[in-house]
Structure formats: C-alpha cells, structure tokens
Design a protein around this motif. Structure first.
Motif, PDB file in Angstrom:
ATOM      1  N   LYS A  13       0.860  -1.187   0.000  1.00 42.56           N
ATOM      2  CA  LYS A  13       0.000   0.000   0.000  1.00 42.56           C
ATOM      3  C   LYS A  13       0.897   1.238   0.000  1.00 42.56           C
ATOM      4  CE  LYS A  13      -4.151  -1.793   0.207  1.00 42.56           C
ATOM      5  NZ  LYS A  13      -5.110  -1.547   1.272  1.00 42.56           N
ATOM      6  N   ALA A  65      -6.798  -2.829  -3.044  1.00 39.31           N
ATOM      7  CA  ALA A  65      -7.509  -4.075  -2.732  1.00 39.31           C
ATOM      8  C   ALA A  65      -7.958  -4.748  -4.032  1.00 39.31           C
ATOM      9  CB  ALA A  65      -8.702  -3.775  -1.837  1.00 39.31           C
ATOM     10  N   ARG A 120      -4.265  -6.042  -6.179  1.00 34.60           N
ATOM     11  CA  ARG A 120      -3.154  -6.825  -5.613  1.00 34.60           C
ATOM     12  C   ARG A 120      -3.117  -8.285  -6.067  1.00 34.60           C
ATOM     13  NH1 ARG A 120      -5.491  -5.801   0.510  1.00 34.60           N
ATOM     14  NH2 ARG A 120      -7.513  -6.701   0.072  1.00 34.60           N
ATOM     15  N   ALA A 169       0.083  -5.964   1.981  1.00 33.83           N
ATOM     16  CA  ALA A 169      -0.742  -4.791   1.748  1.00 33.83           C
ATOM     17  C   ALA A 169      -2.041  -4.847   2.540  1.00 33.83           C
ATOM     18  CB  ALA A 169      -1.028  -4.662   0.250  1.00 33.83           C
ATOM     19  N   THR A 170      -1.936  -4.805   3.860  1.00 36.23           N
ATOM     20  CA  THR A 170      -3.110  -4.862   4.749  1.00 36.23           C
ATOM     21  C   THR A 170      -4.112  -5.900   4.229  1.00 36.23           C
ATOM     22  OG1 THR A 170      -4.305  -3.052   3.622  1.00 36.23           O
ATOM     23  CG2 THR A 170      -2.875  -2.436   5.454  1.00 36.23           C
ATOM     24  N   PHE A 171      -3.573  -7.035   3.812  1.00 33.47           N
ATOM     25  CA  PHE A 171      -4.369  -8.049   3.122  1.00 33.47           C
ATOM     26  C   PHE A 171      -4.930  -9.029   4.154  1.00 33.47           C
ATOM     27  CE2 PHE A 171      -4.129 -10.631  -1.121  1.00 33.47           C
ATOM     28  CZ  PHE A 171      -5.506 -10.708  -1.133  1.00 33.47           C
ATOM     29  N   THR A 172      -6.236  -8.969   4.365  1.00 30.31           N
ATOM     30  CA  THR A 172      -6.885  -9.807   5.366  1.00 30.31           C
ATOM     31  C   THR A 172      -6.968 -11.260   4.908  1.00 30.31           C
ATOM     32  OG1 THR A 172      -8.228  -7.921   6.014  1.00 30.31           O
ATOM     33  CG2 THR A 172      -9.006 -10.101   6.713  1.00 30.31           C
ATOM     34  N   ARG A 204     -10.368 -16.480   0.469  1.00 30.03           N
ATOM     35  CA  ARG A 204      -9.129 -16.098  -0.221  1.00 30.03           C
ATOM     36  C   ARG A 204      -8.091 -17.215  -0.148  1.00 30.03           C
ATOM     37  NH1 ARG A 204      -8.940  -9.840   2.054  1.00 30.03           N
ATOM     38  NH2 ARG A 204     -10.384  -8.984   0.503  1.00 30.03           N
ATOM     39  N   GLY A 238     -13.261  -5.254  -3.956  1.00 28.69           N
ATOM     40  CA  GLY A 238     -12.345  -6.341  -3.610  1.00 28.69           C
ATOM     41  C   GLY A 238     -11.983  -6.386  -2.142  1.00 28.69           C
ATOM     42  N   SER A 239     -12.667  -5.603  -1.302  1.00 30.77           N
ATOM     43  CA  SER A 239     -12.343  -5.599   0.132  1.00 30.77           C
ATOM     44  C   SER A 239     -13.366  -6.412   0.930  1.00 30.77           C
ATOM     45  CB  SER A 239     -12.320  -4.167   0.674  1.00 30.77           C
ATOM     46  OG  SER A 239     -13.633  -3.656   0.743  1.00 30.77           O
ATOM     47  N   SER A 269     -14.814  -5.174   3.528  1.00 21.95           N
ATOM     48  CA  SER A 269     -15.514  -4.180   4.342  1.00 21.95           C
ATOM     49  C   SER A 269     -17.047  -4.288   4.342  1.00 21.95           C
ATOM     50  CB  SER A 269     -15.117  -2.770   3.907  1.00 21.95           C
ATOM     51  OG  SER A 269     -13.742  -2.688   3.649  1.00 21.95           O
ATOM     52  N   TYR A 280      -9.013   4.460  -2.078  1.00 22.35           N
ATOM     53  CA  TYR A 280      -9.513   5.133  -0.879  1.00 22.35           C
ATOM     54  C   TYR A 280      -9.597   6.656  -1.005  1.00 22.35           C
ATOM     55  CZ  TYR A 280      -9.242   0.473   0.938  1.00 22.35           C
ATOM     56  OH  TYR A 280      -9.447  -0.866   1.105  1.00 22.35           O
ATOM     57  N   VAL A 298     -13.874   0.775   6.264  1.00 23.93           N
ATOM     58  CA  VAL A 298     -12.738  -0.124   5.991  1.00 23.93           C
ATOM     59  C   VAL A 298     -11.959  -0.314   7.288  1.00 23.93           C
ATOM     60  CG1 VAL A 298     -11.041   1.637   5.220  1.00 23.93           C
ATOM     61  CG2 VAL A 298     -10.906  -0.670   4.314  1.00 23.93           C
ATOM     62  N   ASP A 299     -10.823  -0.995   7.210  1.00 20.96           N
ATOM     63  CA  ASP A 299      -9.992  -1.215   8.393  1.00 20.96           C
ATOM     64  C   ASP A 299      -9.569   0.126   8.990  1.00 20.96           C
ATOM     65  OD1 ASP A 299     -10.174  -3.561   7.002  1.00 20.96           O
ATOM     66  OD2 ASP A 299      -8.033  -3.910   6.863  1.00 20.96           O
ATOM     67  N   ILE A 313      -6.387   1.809   7.710  1.00 18.04           N
ATOM     68  CA  ILE A 313      -6.495   2.471   6.400  1.00 18.04           C
ATOM     69  C   ILE A 313      -7.217   3.805   6.535  1.00 18.04           C
ATOM     70  CG2 ILE A 313      -7.524   2.249   4.089  1.00 18.04           C
ATOM     71  CD1 ILE A 313      -7.076  -0.840   4.395  1.00 18.04           C
ATOM     72  N   TYR A 337      -3.860  -9.680   9.090  1.00 15.82           N
ATOM     73  CA  TYR A 337      -3.063  -9.450   7.878  1.00 15.82           C
ATOM     74  C   TYR A 337      -1.976 -10.511   7.722  1.00 15.82           C
ATOM     75  CZ  TYR A 337      -4.956  -4.647   8.080  1.00 15.82           C
ATOM     76  OH  TYR A 337      -5.774  -3.542   8.120  1.00 15.82           O
TER      77      TYR A 337
HETATM   78  N1  GLU Z   1      -7.941  -5.419   4.766  1.00 17.42           N
HETATM   79  C1  GLU Z   1      -9.186  -5.446   4.068  1.00 17.42           C
HETATM   80  C2  GLU Z   1      -9.169  -6.486   2.995  1.00 17.42           C
HETATM   81  O1  GLU Z   1      -8.190  -7.152   2.810  1.00 17.42           O
HETATM   82  C3  GLU Z   1      -9.551  -4.086   3.527  1.00 17.42           C
HETATM   83  C4  GLU Z   1      -9.115  -3.779   2.152  1.00 17.42           C
HETATM   84  C5  GLU Z   1      -7.670  -3.370   1.989  1.00 17.42           C
HETATM   85  O2  GLU Z   1      -6.791  -3.987   2.533  1.00 17.42           O
HETATM   86  O3  GLU Z   1      -7.459  -2.417   1.219  1.00 17.42           O
HETATM   87  O4  GLU Z   1     -10.152  -6.674   2.338  1.00 17.42           O
END
Ligand code: GLU
Length: 304
Positions: free
Chosen positions: A73, A115, A118, A132-135, A140, A181-182, A184, A225, A242-243, A246, A267
């Motif tokens: 990010k 989101a 990626r 990248a703050t990827f949950t 997934r 793609g999030s 949220s 965002y 969102v998170d 973010i 994450y």
């Molecule tokens: N962390 C959340 C996700 O993975 C919010 C989106 C983001 O990371 O941008 O969906």
C-alpha cells in the motif's frame, strides 16, 4: 558477490534447510549453482560446511533476478506509506518486505497496489508477494497462500461530524463507500445484523455481493480510498467503511469514527499457492513473531 550478500544467502539457505528438504518445487540445479553465493565464497567461509541445497524454483528466480518485487500500500500510515516528495516508502509492511529481500540477498522493488489490483498483479507474476493490509479469509485461502498473521486490525466507519451518525444503528438506510475487492461491506452488514440493526434475512456470507445488497444499508464501490474520501466530503456517500489502519489518514478535522469497531482483520503475506515463496515467507514470519521482531516493528511504527 559482496560479503554481506553472501552471508545473507548462506543464512537463508541454512534457515530453509528443513523446508527445502521436503519441498516439491525444487530446481534440479547442481550444488554449485543452487546457492549462487557459494560459488564465489572464500574457502574459509561457512559455505564450505553448507550442504548443497536447491532453492525452490520460484525463489531461485528471484535470487537470479536480484530483485524481490512486492505489492504494498502507498497511503496506509504505519503499514505502507509513500512520501510524495521523496518517493520513499515506510511502514511495517515495507520493513518486512525489506527484511525478506535482505535474507535473499536481493534488492526490493515496491509496486503500489489496491484491494482491487493486488491479486491480479500476483497472479500475473508482476509481483512475487503482497504485503498490503491483506486480510486472511477462508475464501481467499482457496486462491492464494497466506502466512501466519503478523498484525490484527478491525473494521470501523468514518463519517462527517455534521451527519450526526455515531453508531451502527445510525447507519440504517445509509449509503456506505467501500473499496472493490475488500472485506468491508460484508463485515459491516454482519456487524449490523449482530447488533440487531438488520434482520439478517436474505444474508448469505458465501454469496454476499455489495453491489446488489440494499436491505437496510447500501454500498458504493470505488477503486481506491482517496476517491471514497472525496465522495464522503461531497455527500455522495454517508460513510466510509474499511480497516481502521487504512482510515487513519482520512480522519481529518470534522470527521469521526463511529463508536463501534468490529470484524477482526488478520493481515498475512499473500503468495502464489504452493510456491516456494509461500514456504519462505511463512518460515520468516513465524521466526520474526517468535523472536520479537514483529512486536518491535509494530511499536516502531506506532500501530500498537
Ligand atoms: N484489509 C481489508 C481487505 O483485505 C480491507 C481492504 C484493503 O486492505 O485495502 O479486504
């Protein structure tokens, strides 16, 4: 080859011995080329005592290329943030990416992702991994590998103070901006159901689609965002969900979070399913969780 890089590669090889031994995707390269540093190592170094080890094919490719390409990010303070003036990246996820590259003895190259982009970039091979703050979600995990989590965040909602919205209940019949793609939108609907604001009739977690959901709250999806933040100011949406990590940079004067935070977001580093990178990242992350490196990065970046 420089000594620093040699030592780094040798350490990686030593560290990966257990997993490489059992790894399916190995190159059949002879010992001399499998660990490139070893061929140029001075006789008295540790290389002499290092058993010949083959790196997984995809990891070897990164070593040969000399660059680890990472999706990060660029506007999440403390995680992945790019200084507009200097172009420099900083944050916990940036440091983790640098450390992985260091272990491989290669440079690191960052690609700013969203989101929505990626996974495409990972699937196309443009990047080797995503930090990248990827949950991590069960859904997934069917498509990508994720490491053990290195951080847990929560989802919340940002509003303009003038809106008077303060709780999940106040979001009833409002329009909420989310990123394509999030996680949220689904997280918010679930939280509103759990709080008794929505009945939950017609909600199915597996088939939930923010584009078609209109029962008690609706969503507008955006590619990034900054655009949601602008839409919030313009009154195009009533709230931005969102998170919390973010949302932080968009939490400016005249805006507030609602009282609730919900849906823990763990994450992890995402990699191609079954790849050598998956094994490498998992080994490194679990090591850094155990030895306090991750805790130190969380503290350094002020995201505790
Ligand atoms: N962390 C959340 C996700 O993975 C919010 C989106 C983001 O990371 O941008 O969906």
């Amino acid at each position: 080859m420089k000594m620093k890089r040699f030592v780094s590669v040798a350490l990686t090889v030593l560290m990966l011995l257990p997993i490489l031994a059992g790894c399916g995707a190995k190159t059949e390269a002879p010992a001399a080329t499998a660990a490139p540093a070893a061929t140029e190592a001075p006789a008295e170094t540790a290389a002499e005592t290092t058993a010949p080890v083959a790196l997984a094919e995809d990891v070897q490719k990164i070593v040969d290329r000399g660059v680890l390409r990472v999706g990060v990010k660029n506007a999440v303070l403390g995680f992945g943030f790019q200084d507009e003036l200097t172009g420099e990246y900083s944050g916990m996820e940036i440091s983790l990416a640098q450390k992985i590259a260091e272990y491989l003895g290669v440079d690191v190259e960052f690609t700013a992702v969203t989101a929505a982009t990626r996974t495409e970039l990972l699937d196309s091979g443009d990047i080797d991994c995503v930090l990248a703050t990827f949950t991590i979600t069960e859904e997934r995990k069917k498509s990508w590998d994720f490491t053990t989590p290195y951080y847990t965040d929560y989802v919340t909602v940002l509003v303009e103070d003038a809106s008077g919205i303060k709780t999940l209940a106040d979001l009833k019949d409002k329009k909420v901006g989310v990123s394509s793609g999030s996680t949220s939108a689904k997280a918010l609907v679930k939280a509103m159901i759990e709080a008794g604001v929505l009945s939950g009739d017609g909600f199915d977690a597996d088939s939930f689609d923010p584009a078609t959901w209109t029962d008690g709250v609706s969503f507008a999806q955006y590619d990034d965002y900054p655009t949601i933040s602008t839409a919030l100011s313009a009154g195009e949406v009533d709230a931005f969900c969102v998170d919390k990590s973010i949302l932080a940079v968009y939490h400016t004067d005249g805006r507030s979070y609602i009282d609730d935070k919900f849906s823990p977001q763990e994450y992890g580093i995402a990699t191609t399913k079954g790849s050598g990178m998956s094994e490498l990242c998992e080994t490194l992350i679990t090591g850094w969780l155990a030895d306090g490196t991750i805790d130190a990065l969380i503290a350094e970046n002020g995201i505790a």
